[in-house]
Every structure is written in C-alpha cells, then in structure tokens.
Design an enzyme around this catalytic site. Structure first.
Site, PDB file in Angstrom:
ATOM      1  N   HIS A  85      83.569  16.603  37.064  1.00 32.60           N
ATOM      2  CA  HIS A  85      84.709  16.129  35.680  1.00 32.60           C
ATOM      3  C   HIS A  85      83.539  15.556  34.666  1.00 32.60           C
ATOM      4  O   HIS A  85      82.368  15.132  34.750  1.00 32.60           O
ATOM      5  CB  HIS A  85      85.049  14.681  36.334  1.00 32.60           C
ATOM      6  CG  HIS A  85      86.241  14.382  35.408  1.00 32.60           C
ATOM      7  ND1 HIS A  85      86.184  13.597  34.142  1.00 32.60           N
ATOM      8  CD2 HIS A  85      87.442  14.430  35.195  1.00 32.60           C
ATOM      9  CE1 HIS A  85      87.120  13.392  33.742  1.00 32.60           C
ATOM     10  NE2 HIS A  85      88.197  13.775  34.263  1.00 32.60           N
ATOM     11  N   HIS A 127      90.913  22.440  33.258  1.00 23.65           N
ATOM     12  CA  HIS A 127      91.640  21.529  33.069  1.00 23.65           C
ATOM     13  C   HIS A 127      92.635  21.244  33.941  1.00 23.65           C
ATOM     14  O   HIS A 127      92.412  21.291  35.182  1.00 23.65           O
ATOM     15  CB  HIS A 127      91.905  21.385  31.399  1.00 23.65           C
ATOM     16  CG  HIS A 127      92.559  20.069  30.927  1.00 23.65           C
ATOM     17  ND1 HIS A 127      92.385  18.904  31.498  1.00 23.65           N
ATOM     18  CD2 HIS A 127      93.355  19.829  29.580  1.00 23.65           C
ATOM     19  CE1 HIS A 127      92.927  18.123  30.733  1.00 23.65           C
ATOM     20  NE2 HIS A 127      93.810  18.525  29.677  1.00 23.65           N
ATOM     21  N   ASP A 173      92.070  17.036  40.776  1.00 23.29           N
ATOM     22  CA  ASP A 173      93.046  18.269  41.220  1.00 23.29           C
ATOM     23  C   ASP A 173      92.743  18.715  42.664  1.00 23.29           C
ATOM     24  O   ASP A 173      93.435  19.702  43.045  1.00 23.29           O
ATOM     25  CB  ASP A 173      92.567  19.506  40.326  1.00 23.29           C
ATOM     26  CG  ASP A 173      93.102  18.902  38.852  1.00 23.29           C
ATOM     27  OD1 ASP A 173      92.317  18.762  37.942  1.00 23.29           O
ATOM     28  OD2 ASP A 173      94.533  18.868  38.681  1.00 23.29           O
TER      29      ASP A 173
HETATM   30  C1  SDX Z   1      90.928  17.607  34.778  1.00 19.79           C
HETATM   31  O1  SDX Z   1      88.810  15.219  30.702  1.00 19.79           O
HETATM   32  C2  SDX Z   1      89.709  14.733  31.634  1.00 19.79           C
HETATM   33  O2  SDX Z   1      90.067  13.613  31.747  1.00 19.79           O
HETATM   34  C3  SDX Z   1      90.487  15.944  32.512  1.00 19.79           C
HETATM   35  C4  SDX Z   1      91.205  15.375  33.474  1.00 19.79           C
HETATM   36  C5  SDX Z   1      92.748  14.665  33.199  1.00 19.79           C
HETATM   37  O3  SDX Z   1      93.165  14.031  33.921  1.00 19.79           O
HETATM   38  O4  SDX Z   1      93.088  15.090  32.121  1.00 19.79           O
HETATM   39  O5  SDX Z   1      90.613  14.549  34.454  1.00 19.79           O
HETATM   40  C6  SDX Z   1      91.824  16.465  34.429  1.00 19.79           C
HETATM   41  O6  SDX Z   1      90.985  18.668  33.814  1.00 19.79           O
HETATM   42  C7  SDX Z   1      89.766  17.684  35.842  1.00 19.79           C
HETATM   43  C8  SDX Z   1      88.997  18.671  35.788  1.00 19.79           C
HETATM   44  C9  SDX Z   1      89.440  19.881  36.473  1.00 19.79           C
HETATM   45  N1  SDX Z   1      88.533  21.198  36.195  1.00 19.79           N
HETATM   46  C10 SDX Z   1      88.174  21.603  37.498  1.00 19.79           C
HETATM   47  O7  SDX Z   1      88.148  21.087  38.642  1.00 19.79           O
HETATM   48  C11 SDX Z   1      87.425  22.872  37.389  1.00 19.79           C
HETATM   49  C12 SDX Z   1      85.876  22.832  37.961  1.00 19.79           C
HETATM   50  N2  SDX Z   1      85.082  21.933  37.285  1.00 19.79           N
HETATM   51  C13 SDX Z   1      84.225  22.472  36.056  1.00 19.79           C
HETATM   52  O8  SDX Z   1      84.830  23.475  35.363  1.00 19.79           O
HETATM   53  C14 SDX Z   1      83.567  21.162  35.266  1.00 19.79           C
HETATM   54  O9  SDX Z   1      83.021  20.349  36.169  1.00 19.79           O
HETATM   55  C15 SDX Z   1      84.492  20.341  34.323  1.00 19.79           C
HETATM   56  C16 SDX Z   1      85.097  21.368  33.310  1.00 19.79           C
HETATM   57  C17 SDX Z   1      85.454  19.732  34.969  1.00 19.79           C
HETATM   58  C18 SDX Z   1      83.598  19.505  33.425  1.00 19.79           C
HETATM   59  O10 SDX Z   1      82.360  20.455  33.434  1.00 19.79           O
HETATM   60  P1  SDX Z   1      81.261  19.533  32.019  1.00 19.79           P
HETATM   61  O11 SDX Z   1      81.418  17.935  32.305  1.00 19.79           O
HETATM   62  O12 SDX Z   1      81.575  20.174  30.908  1.00 19.79           O
HETATM   63  O13 SDX Z   1      79.977  19.853  33.119  1.00 19.79           O
HETATM   64  P2  SDX Z   1      79.298  21.265  32.689  1.00 19.79           P
HETATM   65  O14 SDX Z   1      80.586  22.565  32.790  1.00 19.79           O
HETATM   66  O15 SDX Z   1      78.484  21.347  31.461  1.00 19.79           O
HETATM   67  O16 SDX Z   1      78.498  21.615  34.060  1.00 19.79           O
HETATM   68  C19 SDX Z   1      77.426  20.665  34.352  1.00 19.79           C
HETATM   69  C20 SDX Z   1      76.502  21.560  35.394  1.00 19.79           C
HETATM   70  C21 SDX Z   1      76.384  22.870  35.279  1.00 19.79           C
HETATM   71  O17 SDX Z   1      75.336  23.331  35.678  1.00 19.79           O
HETATM   72  P3  SDX Z   1      73.875  23.462  34.923  1.00 19.79           P
HETATM   73  O18 SDX Z   1      74.445  24.469  33.787  1.00 19.79           O
HETATM   74  O19 SDX Z   1      73.671  22.086  34.286  1.00 19.79           O
HETATM   75  O20 SDX Z   1      73.042  24.077  35.590  1.00 19.79           O
HETATM   76  O21 SDX Z   1      77.360  21.394  36.736  1.00 19.79           O
HETATM   77  C22 SDX Z   1      77.903  22.574  37.143  1.00 19.79           C
HETATM   78  C23 SDX Z   1      77.580  23.533  35.853  1.00 19.79           C
HETATM   79  O22 SDX Z   1      77.469  24.779  36.276  1.00 19.79           O
HETATM   80  N3  SDX Z   1      79.274  22.570  37.409  1.00 19.79           N
HETATM   81  C24 SDX Z   1      79.728  23.160  38.602  1.00 19.79           C
HETATM   82  C25 SDX Z   1      80.845  22.530  38.606  1.00 19.79           C
HETATM   83  N4  SDX Z   1      81.354  22.004  37.714  1.00 19.79           N
HETATM   84  C26 SDX Z   1      80.193  21.681  36.956  1.00 19.79           C
HETATM   85  N5  SDX Z   1      79.122  23.693  39.365  1.00 19.79           N
HETATM   86  C27 SDX Z   1      79.905  24.246  40.375  1.00 19.79           C
HETATM   87  N6  SDX Z   1      81.357  24.024  40.768  1.00 19.79           N
HETATM   88  C28 SDX Z   1      81.795  23.131  39.646  1.00 19.79           C
HETATM   89  N7  SDX Z   1      83.138  22.623  39.925  1.00 19.79           N
END
Ligand code: SDX
Length: 428
Positions: A306, A265, A363
């Site tokens: 996201h 997050h 971010d």
């Molecule tokens: C913020 O919610 C909000 O509004 C948050 C926010 C706000 O203003 O409040 O926008 C702020 O939190 C932005 C997000 C910051 N986080 C990161 O940058 C961390 C890296 N991103 C991930 O951890 C992830 O993308 C999330 C947590 C942001 C979102 O994850 P989801 O939507 O729950 O998706 P998921 O974890 O289920 O991933 C879906 C697929 C997976 O692969 P499969 O299992 O389907 O094979 O995408 C892959 C994941 O492995 N994946 C990534 C990835 N993010 C998702 N693979 C590589 N790198 C990534 N960053």
C-alpha cells in the site's frame, strides 16, 4: 494555521519563506503556493509527498495502521454501524441521531429506482462486456436525466446528487450483472436494507421468491463500510480534479469509476482472486512469492502493499475476521482461503516483504468473502466502486463547499525539444 515557516535557500540565497500549516492530526504541510513566484515548481511524480487539499473527512496514519472517518475508528464503524450510517457521517460530518438516520434511510430508499430509459443503455454492450465498462458508461449517462438539477454551486442540489448516486449505484451495478448473465433486471424493494436490496437485485429472479441470507447481508454491509472512503487515493483525487473544472457530479463519479478500475487500485480485488486461483494450491505459494520477489518478473502479489500503510491495513484486519466469520456461518470451506492464509503467512515472514513493508491490504480478503457470497469475480471492483461512491461524492462536495476553490492544474518538468525549425512536409 501557519505557526512557523520553512526558508528555502538556493546557493546560500533565501528564495522563499514558506508557511508551515498544521492540521488537527497527521503531518504538517509546507505551503508552497508562493513558490511559483520565486521561479520554481516542486517536483513530485505520483504525489508521494504532496498534500493536494485540506479535508476533514478521513484520517489515515499509515505507520500505525490508523483509519478514521470523521474521527470514528474504522473497526468501530465496521462492527457497530451500518453502511448508511457511515454514508451519513461521511457526507455530514457526524454520526446521525436516530431521527436523522431514519430520514436519511428514507431519502436513499426513495432514490433507488432508475429512469426506465436508463435500462436501454445496457443494450449497446456486448454480453461479455466487463461490468466496470458498463458502470463507467451508465453512471456518466446518469447526468442526462438530471440536467435541471446540476447547479454545483447550490448545496441542496449537490446533496440531492449525492443521495441519487449513493442510492442508484447498487441498482446500476446489479443491472450490469443481470445483463451479463442474460437475466431480467430486478427492481429495488423499499422494504429491504441497502445491502439486502443489492443482493436481492443481484440474485433474485421473477420465477421464484428469493430470501436474502442475513449473514450475506451483514457481510455485504461490512464490505461496503470497509471500502467507503480512503483519503486522497487515486480515484478520489481523480474525482476532485474532475470536479475542480465544474464538471457535473455524475461525470466526476464516472471518472472515479474509471480510475478505480486499474489493478494497482480497486481492480486489485479481482486480480487478487484471479491470482489465488492461478496459484491454485498451497504447494505453489513459494513459487509465486519467488516470482513477486524477482525484479525481472513484473508479477506482483495482488492484495499486498500500500502506498500509505507500511505496517498493516486496518481494513484488512477487519476483513480477515469477517472472512472467517462468513465462511463459517455459510458453512463454506474454500481452498482459496487456505491458499490465501498460506500466502499471507509466507509473505509476512519473508525478509523481502518485511523490508519493503508489504502487508495484506483491503483487497486481499474481500475477494474471498465476495466469492463465498456468490459474487462473480468480474463484479468485485464494481462493488468497490459502489462502496466508494459515498467517499468520492463526499470529497467532491467538501471541495465545492470550500471558499476560493480553483481548477486543479499541475505543472511539469519539461524535458523535450525546444525552439526547433519546422520544415514543411514537401521539403522533408
Ligand atoms: C487500493 O491509495 C489507497 O488508499 C488505495 C486503496 C483505497 O482504499 O483507495 O487502499 C485501495 O488501491 C489498495 C492497493 C491495491 N493494489 C494491490 O494490491 C496491487 C499490488 N500492490 C502494488 O501494486 C503496490 O503495492 C501498490 C500500488 C499498492 C503501492 O505501490 P507503491 O507504494 O507505489 O510502492 P512501489 O510500487 O514503489 O513498490 C515499492 C517496492 C517496489 O520494489 P523496489 O522497486 O523498491 O525494489 O515494493 C515492491 C515494488 O516492486 N512491491 C511489491 C508489491 N508492491 C510493491 N512487490 C511484490 N508484490 C507487491 N504487491
């Protein structure tokens, strides 16, 4: 607002007629509040398909990269408003008139100091304590200074708490930084703007004059705006859930700070910069992209992906422009920007990221701007929390102003043991 109904049948038998509710924009919702009476719960871990509340504060269309606060597009706010205008409209519903703005700015300015006793809380932390740990602790402690002004059923007391929190977060954040580097706390100054004040409290020292760079202040103000609110994200939902029990606003905001800290997050901006530093050079970008794609490797590209945006994060677009402006204005050339640009290019062209709709989020670029402004990495999430405080407290106030508000209490799908015989220890 129920225009039509959803009929839920199980084995051909209708067990519930569920109203479908429509808002002013976005997806309709199926009102499942009566489902408990039919003997069923819904099951949605992570709330991927669940609307937890009704809100008029922020609208996001993840598929089209739309973000609006009280109906105003984020790009317009970031470029044409200052953060205090955004705070006003998030709290009150409309952009302020000049008179309203001047009055609001004066109120916030006059709340920027903290009680002198609050400074003593920092002394309990070790010098290397993470600033987010200090923020969690000190913000929660704030409630002890206002116990006679915490009647959450009184709108004027709720709004005064909101003003205090918005005004004092930069002061407390700067105190956490000063404590971590062993420098004296710097008092706020009423002649400075919100962003100028924060930078002044962060970087000035008693030994000499400190002039805030207008470029840095403008960039800081824009970063505040771009992080101000974001619908029902994890930390805002945390604040709402804490507030639903009647907890005081300072405790609720401290809960939001704690939730934001996670690297999935708000902690992603710090994690993103650490990742860019670990990559170090454009030549290693492919290696890290391969790691991110490797299912056996827990590594993820921080700053990408996201839960809601599946094409682009409109804040990242503005942040990217700001990043280039700030680096050019400050005459800073940062190799990490080259790494970030190379990483963005590779990721946006890679089938894995295209298929999974992983784009740079808010971010991704913020860390580079903050680094260019001289902000240490450990303070990145603190700045996110400072900005998001207005969003958190606006949602808290909206929730408490809605009639019939109840304590949040999700249920579960129980999969544990049942009806077991307990044998006393002496017989086991
Ligand atoms: C913020 O919610 C909000 O509004 C948050 C926010 C706000 O203003 O409040 O926008 C702020 O939190 C932005 C997000 C910051 N986080 C990161 O940058 C961390 C890296 N991103 C991930 O951890 C992830 O993308 C999330 C947590 C942001 C979102 O994850 P989801 O939507 O729950 O998706 P998921 O974890 O289920 O991933 C879906 C697929 C997976 O692969 P499969 O299992 O389907 O094979 O995408 C892959 C994941 O492995 N994946 C990534 C990835 N993010 C998702 N693979 C590589 N790198 C990534 N960053």
């Amino acid at each position: 607002m129920a225009d039509s109904k959803a009929s839920l049948s199980i084995d051909g038998k209708v067990i519930a007629e569920l109203p479908i509710l429509s808002g002013t924009a976005g997806q309709d919702v199926i009102d499942i509040r009566t489902l408990g009476g039919a003997g069923y719960f819904t099951y949605d871990p992570g709330f991927l398909a669940t609307a937890s509340c009704e809100s008029a504060i922020t609208y996001i269309d993840g598929g089209n990269g739309v973000l609006q606060h009280r109906g105003y597009p984020i790009a317009s706010l970031a470029k044409e408003a200052d953060f205090l205008e955004v705070c006003y409209l998030l709290l009150n519903g409309n952009a302020p008139t000049k008179a309203e703005y001047d009055d609001f700015k004066s109120i916030i300015t006059k709340h920027t100091m903290v009680h002198e006793k609050l400074a003593h809380f920092f002394q309990g932390f070790l010098p290397d304590a993470h600033p987010m740990a200090m923020l969690c602790g000190v913000v929660g402690a704030l409630s002890s200074f206002y116990h006679s002004d915490l009647d959450i059923d009184k709108p004027d007391q709720r709004m005064r708490s909101a003003h205090r929190l918005i005004a004092k977060m930069p002061t407390i954040a700067a105190m956490a930084y000063k404590y971590s580097i062993g420098q004296p706390f710097v008092y706020p100054r009423n002649d400075l703007t919100y962003a100028e004040n924060f930078l002044h409290m962060m970087f000035s020292v008693p030994a000499e004059e400190y002039n805030v760079s207008p470029v840095a202040a403008r960039a800081m103000d824009r970063i505040f705006t771009l992080h101000a609110d974001h619908e029902q994200n994890a930390s805002t939902s945390t604040v709402r859930l804490a507030g639903s029990s009647g907890a005081n606003p300072y405790a609720c905001i401290a809960a939001g700070v704690a939730s934001l800290w996670g690297p999935a997050h708000g902690g992603a901006n710090e994690a993103c910069l650490n990742m860019l530093e670990e990559i170090g050079d454009v030549s290693r970008v492919d290696e890290f992209v391969a790691k991110a794609k490797d299912k056996s490797d827990p590594f993820r590209l921080m700053g990408f992906g996201h839960r809601v945006y599946k094409n682009f994060d409109p804040r990242a677009t503005v942040m990217r422009e700001t990043c280039h402006e700030v680096l050019a204005d400050l005459g800073v050339t940062d190799p990490l920007l080259d790494v970030a640009m190379a990483l963005e290019k590779v990721a946006l062209e890679d089938p894995y990221f295209i298929e999974k709709k992983l784009y740079p989020n808010v971010d991704f670029y913020s860390g580079i701007i903050l680094k260019a402004l001289g902000i240490p990495t450990s303070m990145f999430t603190v700045i996110f929390a400072m900005s998001r405080t207005v969003g958190w407290i606006s949602h808290w106030d909206e929730m408490l102003s809605q009639p019939g508000q109840k304590i949040g209490r999700p249920r579960q799908l129980y999969t544990g043991e049942i009806d077991r015989e307990f044998t006393p220890l002496k017989d086991r």
